[in-house]
Design a protein around this motif. Structure first.
Motif, PDB file in Angstrom:
ATOM      1  N   ILE A   1       0.848  -1.192   0.000  1.00 13.34           N
ATOM      2  CA  ILE A   1       0.000   0.000   0.000  1.00 13.34           C
ATOM      3  C   ILE A   1       0.886   1.245   0.000  1.00 13.34           C
ATOM      4  O   ILE A   1       2.012   1.199   0.493  1.00 13.34           O
ATOM      5  CB  ILE A   1      -0.960   0.009   1.208  1.00 13.34           C
ATOM      6  N   PRO A   2       0.382   2.355  -0.562  1.00 11.60           N
ATOM      7  CA  PRO A   2      -0.899   2.523  -1.241  1.00 11.60           C
ATOM      8  C   PRO A   2      -0.884   1.900  -2.642  1.00 11.60           C
ATOM      9  O   PRO A   2       0.178   1.702  -3.229  1.00 11.60           O
ATOM     10  CB  PRO A   2      -1.041   4.042  -1.339  1.00 11.60           C
ATOM     11  N   PHE A   3      -2.082   1.601  -3.141  1.00  8.82           N
ATOM     12  CA  PHE A   3      -2.198   1.117  -4.513  1.00  8.82           C
ATOM     13  C   PHE A   3      -1.767   2.220  -5.467  1.00  8.82           C
ATOM     14  O   PHE A   3      -2.076   3.396  -5.274  1.00  8.82           O
ATOM     15  CB  PHE A   3      -3.637   0.702  -4.811  1.00  8.82           C
ATOM     16  N   ALA A   4      -1.042   1.850  -6.492  1.00  6.83           N
ATOM     17  CA  ALA A   4      -0.653   2.807  -7.537  1.00  6.83           C
ATOM     18  C   ALA A   4      -0.714   2.081  -8.874  1.00  6.83           C
ATOM     19  O   ALA A   4      -0.114   1.022  -9.036  1.00  6.83           O
ATOM     20  CB  ALA A   4       0.752   3.352  -7.292  1.00  6.83           C
ATOM     21  N   ALA A   5      -1.451   2.642  -9.811  1.00 12.91           N
ATOM     22  CA  ALA A   5      -1.573   2.032 -11.122  1.00 12.91           C
ATOM     23  C   ALA A   5      -0.267   2.194 -11.896  1.00 12.91           C
ATOM     24  O   ALA A   5       0.449   3.181 -11.743  1.00 12.91           O
ATOM     25  CB  ALA A   5      -2.732   2.658 -11.894  1.00 12.91           C
ATOM     26  N   GLY A   6       0.051   1.205 -12.714  1.00  8.81           N
ATOM     27  CA  GLY A   6       1.222   1.314 -13.567  1.00  8.81           C
ATOM     28  C   GLY A   6       2.495   0.851 -12.886  1.00  8.81           C
ATOM     29  O   GLY A   6       2.502   0.449 -11.723  1.00  8.81           O
ATOM     30  N   ASP A   7       3.580   0.929 -13.633  1.00  7.37           N
ATOM     31  CA  ASP A   7       4.885   0.502 -13.144  1.00  7.37           C
ATOM     32  C   ASP A   7       5.795   1.711 -12.977  1.00  7.37           C
ATOM     33  O   ASP A   7       5.522   2.801 -13.485  1.00  7.37           O
ATOM     34  CB  ASP A   7       5.521  -0.494 -14.120  1.00  7.37           C
ATOM     35  N   PHE A   8       6.899   1.482 -12.278  1.00  8.54           N
ATOM     36  CA  PHE A   8       7.900   2.517 -12.064  1.00  8.54           C
ATOM     37  C   PHE A   8       9.251   1.974 -12.513  1.00  8.54           C
ATOM     38  O   PHE A   8       9.515   0.777 -12.418  1.00  8.54           O
ATOM     39  CB  PHE A   8       7.952   2.909 -10.580  1.00  8.54           C
ATOM     40  N   GLY A   9      10.095   2.854 -13.003  1.00  3.01           N
ATOM     41  CA  GLY A   9      11.434   2.444 -13.394  1.00  3.01           C
ATOM     42  C   GLY A   9      12.162   1.810 -12.227  1.00  3.01           C
ATOM     43  O   GLY A   9      11.922   2.164 -11.069  1.00  3.01           O
ATOM     44  N   GLU A  10      13.065   0.879 -12.509  1.00  2.00           N
ATOM     45  CA  GLU A  10      13.731   0.117 -11.453  1.00  2.00           C
ATOM     46  C   GLU A  10      14.361   1.008 -10.398  1.00  2.00           C
ATOM     47  O   GLU A  10      14.313   0.705  -9.208  1.00  2.00           O
ATOM     48  CB  GLU A  10      14.793  -0.810 -12.057  1.00  2.00           C
ATOM     49  N   ASP A  11      14.983   2.077 -10.826  1.00  2.98           N
ATOM     50  CA  ASP A  11      15.679   2.954  -9.883  1.00  2.98           C
ATOM     51  C   ASP A  11      14.920   4.231  -9.575  1.00  2.98           C
ATOM     52  O   ASP A  11      15.432   5.118  -8.878  1.00  2.98           O
ATOM     53  CB  ASP A  11      17.078   3.299 -10.429  1.00  2.98           C
ATOM     54  N   ASP A  12      13.685   4.331 -10.082  1.00  9.13           N
ATOM     55  CA  ASP A  12      12.870   5.529  -9.838  1.00  9.13           C
ATOM     56  C   ASP A  12      12.140   5.418  -8.509  1.00  9.13           C
ATOM     57  O   ASP A  12      11.788   4.316  -8.070  1.00  9.13           O
ATOM     58  CB  ASP A  12      11.850   5.717 -10.960  1.00  9.13           C
ATOM     59  N   PRO A  13      11.881   6.554  -7.841  1.00  9.07           N
ATOM     60  CA  PRO A  13      11.116   6.501  -6.592  1.00  9.07           C
ATOM     61  C   PRO A  13       9.659   6.133  -6.856  1.00  9.07           C
ATOM     62  O   PRO A  13       9.090   6.507  -7.876  1.00  9.07           O
ATOM     63  CB  PRO A  13      11.243   7.922  -6.043  1.00  9.07           C
ATOM     64  N   SER A  14       9.086   5.374  -5.937  1.00 13.06           N
ATOM     65  CA  SER A  14       7.675   5.009  -6.019  1.00 13.06           C
ATOM     66  C   SER A  14       6.950   5.623  -4.816  1.00 13.06           C
ATOM     67  O   SER A  14       7.592   6.119  -3.892  1.00 13.06           O
ATOM     68  CB  SER A  14       7.522   3.485  -6.018  1.00 13.06           C
ATOM     69  N   PRO A  15       5.621   5.584  -4.795  1.00 16.23           N
ATOM     70  CA  PRO A  15       4.883   6.123  -3.644  1.00 16.23           C
ATOM     71  C   PRO A  15       4.797   5.161  -2.473  1.00 16.23           C
ATOM     72  O   PRO A  15       4.159   5.468  -1.457  1.00 16.23           O
ATOM     73  CB  PRO A  15       3.487   6.389  -4.225  1.00 16.23           C
ATOM     74  N   VAL A  16       5.432   4.004  -2.580  1.00 16.32           N
ATOM     75  CA  VAL A  16       5.377   2.993  -1.523  1.00 16.32           C
ATOM     76  C   VAL A  16       6.576   3.161  -0.595  1.00 16.32           C
ATOM     77  O   VAL A  16       7.706   3.347  -1.046  1.00 16.32           O
ATOM     78  CB  VAL A  16       5.360   1.577  -2.131  1.00 16.32           C
ATOM     79  N   PHE A  17       6.301   3.079   0.707  1.00 16.10           N
ATOM     80  CA  PHE A  17       7.355   3.149   1.709  1.00 16.10           C
ATOM     81  C   PHE A  17       7.472   1.799   2.412  1.00 16.10           C
ATOM     82  O   PHE A  17       6.496   1.270   2.943  1.00 16.10           O
ATOM     83  CB  PHE A  17       7.071   4.238   2.745  1.00 16.10           C
ATOM     84  N   HIS A  18       8.680   1.245   2.380  1.00 22.65           N
ATOM     85  CA  HIS A  18       8.976  -0.009   3.070  1.00 22.65           C
ATOM     86  C   HIS A  18       9.173   0.305   4.546  1.00 22.65           C
ATOM     87  O   HIS A  18       9.980   1.163   4.898  1.00 22.65           O
ATOM     88  CB  HIS A  18      10.260  -0.603   2.469  1.00 22.65           C
ATOM     89  N   HIS A  19       8.418  -0.368   5.393  1.00 21.36           N
ATOM     90  CA  HIS A  19       8.600  -0.190   6.830  1.00 21.36           C
ATOM     91  C   HIS A  19       9.793  -1.002   7.289  1.00 21.36           C
ATOM     92  O   HIS A  19       9.843  -2.222   7.111  1.00 21.36           O
ATOM     93  CB  HIS A  19       7.353  -0.642   7.600  1.00 21.36           C
ATOM     94  N   VAL A  20      10.771  -0.335   7.871  1.00 26.72           N
ATOM     95  CA  VAL A  20      11.963  -0.996   8.392  1.00 26.72           C
ATOM     96  C   VAL A  20      11.651  -1.462   9.806  1.00 26.72           C
ATOM     97  O   VAL A  20      11.213  -0.681  10.655  1.00 26.72           O
ATOM     98  CB  VAL A  20      13.163  -0.028   8.392  1.00 26.72           C
ATOM     99  N   GLY A  21      11.873  -2.749  10.081  1.00 34.66           N
ATOM    100  CA  GLY A  21      11.431  -3.344  11.341  1.00 34.66           C
ATOM    101  C   GLY A  21      12.263  -2.959  12.546  1.00 34.66           C
ATOM    102  O   GLY A  21      12.837  -3.828  13.213  1.00 34.66           O
ATOM    103  N   VAL A  22      12.339  -1.688  12.825  1.00 32.24           N
ATOM    104  CA  VAL A  22      13.047  -1.165  13.991  1.00 32.24           C
ATOM    105  C   VAL A  22      12.107  -0.188  14.682  1.00 32.24           C
ATOM    106  O   VAL A  22      11.353   0.526  14.008  1.00 32.24           O
ATOM    107  CB  VAL A  22      14.355  -0.443  13.594  1.00 32.24           C
ATOM    108  N   TYR A  23      12.141  -0.150  16.018  1.00 34.60           N
ATOM    109  CA  TYR A  23      11.289   0.777  16.765  1.00 34.60           C
ATOM    110  C   TYR A  23      12.100   1.455  17.856  1.00 34.60           C
ATOM    111  O   TYR A  23      13.013   0.858  18.427  1.00 34.60           O
ATOM    112  CB  TYR A  23      10.116   0.037  17.429  1.00 34.60           C
TER     113      TYR A  23
END
Length: 266
Positions: free
Chosen positions: A174-196
């Motif tokens: 998430i969030p859903f985003a239509a289409g693809d992104f270039g391999e090295d291009d930024p996307s609207p998705v954020f990976h949660h890093v498992g640290v708190y």
């Protein structure tokens, strides 16, 4: 402001039993266990006053003490790493200003992720918890989607508001985003890093709460805070050219080893 890093590790993982003791080979081919690599990552953090491994398993204790780690034993009834961290702090009988949960399946966590996380929590007194998020490239997003299509539980994604306060975390992409992104291009998705990073009072209170329905459905411990109306600050971190992935499934071992080889990490 004192900082304690706790590395929670359990042997009885549902998806990957014995995971903390699994060997990973770096660029030199030298094997080191997952828990050892997580310990090394914690020891590289500037500003940490103490690092401990929290476990309920004698095999992990013996192995960790063998490479020089400080170990605190916790109960087998801890349902997740946050509960294990809370018990570890209570068993140690100390009162740090900030407790960092560096989960034992994230050996590629760069030191600056944790340093930025602690700085973020210090700067926002309204937050009870802080956690890092990393903007996905098109390649990372595609890997997350591929895992889900293959029925694997891959990385977790996060969405947050303009004030960086978490809105939700999910094992779906998430969030859903239509289409693809270039391999090295930024996307609207954020990976949660498992640290708190926790305020100790919030951490202690967490252990007294029952699991919430969303936490149970997603299998994500941090949702308990959101379901109780607690604020989680999402701290955006920069990769600085480093690749990042967590070890969630046996299939992740070659992926992590390939990343370490590509980054010339032993």
């Amino acid at each position: 402001m004192s900082v304690l890093i706790v590395i929670p590790a359990r042997h009885a993982s549902t998806r990957y039993p014995g995971k903390p003791l699994v060997d990973l080979r770096g660029a030199s081919g030298q094997p080191r266990s997952l828990i050892r690599r997580s310990w090394d990552a914690a020891m590289a953090v500037t500003g940490a006053d103490r690092v401990v491994v929290a476990t309920d398993d004698n095999r992990i204790r013996d192995h960790a003490e063998g490479f020089g780690a400080e170990v605190v034993m916790t109960a087998t009834t801890c349902r997740n790493g946050t509960e294990r961290c809370a018990e570890a702090v209570a068993n140690l009988g100390i009162a740090p200003d900030i407790v960092v949960n560096l989960q034992g399946d994230a050996p590629l966590t760069p030191a600056w992720f944790v340093e930025d996380l602690v700085a973020g929590l210090r700067a926002d007194p309204s937050a009870d918890v802080a956690t890092p998020v990393l903007r996905c490239t098109g390649r990372m997003r595609a890997d997350l989607i591929a895992d889900r299509h293959a029925g694997r539980v891959g990385g977790t994604t996060a969405v947050f508001g303009h004030d960086a306060q978490a809105l939700y975390f999910s094992k779906e992409v998430i969030p859903f985003a239509a289409g693809d992104f270039g391999e090295d291009d930024p996307s609207p998705v954020f990976h949660h890093v498992g640290v708190y990073a926790y305020r100790p009072a919030a951490l202690a209170e967490y252990a007294t709460w029952d699991e919430g329905p969303l936490e149970r459905l997603e299998g994500l411990e941090q949702l308990r805070f959101l379901e109780r109306g607690r604020r989680i600050l999402c701290v955006t971190v920069e990769s600085r050219g480093r690749q990042f992935w967590e070890l969630n499934n046996p299939e992740d071992v070659p992926r992590l080893e390939a990343m370490m080889s590509a980054m010339n990490l032993d």
